[in-house]
Design an enzyme around this catalytic site. Sequence first.
Site, mmCIF file in Angstrom:
data_model
loop_
_atom_site.group_PDB
_atom_site.id
_atom_site.type_symbol
_atom_site.label_atom_id
_atom_site.label_comp_id
_atom_site.label_asym_id
_atom_site.label_seq_id
_atom_site.Cartn_x
_atom_site.Cartn_y
_atom_site.Cartn_z
ATOM 1 N N LYS A 147 30.005 35.859 37.500
ATOM 2 C CA LYS A 147 29.198 36.605 36.534
ATOM 3 C C LYS A 147 28.258 37.580 37.257
ATOM 4 C CE LYS A 147 30.016 33.433 33.046
ATOM 5 N NZ LYS A 147 31.424 33.471 32.909
ATOM 6 N N CYS A 148 28.823 38.305 38.186
ATOM 7 C CA CYS A 148 28.049 39.171 39.076
ATOM 8 C C CYS A 148 28.528 40.614 38.924
ATOM 9 C CB CYS A 148 28.263 38.686 40.516
ATOM 10 S SG CYS A 148 27.541 39.700 41.803
#
Length: 181
Positions: free
Chosen positions: A34-35
């Site tokens: 989730k970057c």
Amino acid sequence: MSIYDINVLTNKGECKSMSEYKDKVILIANTASKCGFTDQYTQLEELNKEFKDKGLCVLGFPSDNFANQEPDDDENIAKNCQLNFGVTFELFKKGDVRGENAIELFKYLTQKQGFKGFDKAHPLSQKLEASLAENFPEILQGDGVKWNFTKFIVDRNGEVVARFEPTADFAKIKECIKSLI
């Protein structure tokens, strides 16, 4: 001590010796799902496919050290990586890549290749550095991993020869690998 003396845990919890990668070129990356750099899974897989038969091993080490960007468990991380990015390279047990609780491999890697700064040409470098300075200033201290998708290259002799921050140009990473294959 060499990198081949270190043991790591697979994403299924099995102990694996880094000595299994002797005589290979190894690209080791800490990862997160989730970057802002998560699309690098695709680029890592492309390197894996292009150079696997020439002796490259790409190893992914999921970590939740940075702003809770890897909240999933090992099973869901593997599913997400395969479904969304076609990842076929090895993924290992989620763990810390910096600080007192960092897995031994990342302590070793950061001792051998320190932080030399973010790639100023990358559009996110300035934003990342400013965010770290404001929200996590301790991360900018020392040689520890600074963010997700930091990559280390180990040559066929077990020497840690390069470190690439998440803002590094993949063409430079590919050039490094080609010089070692």
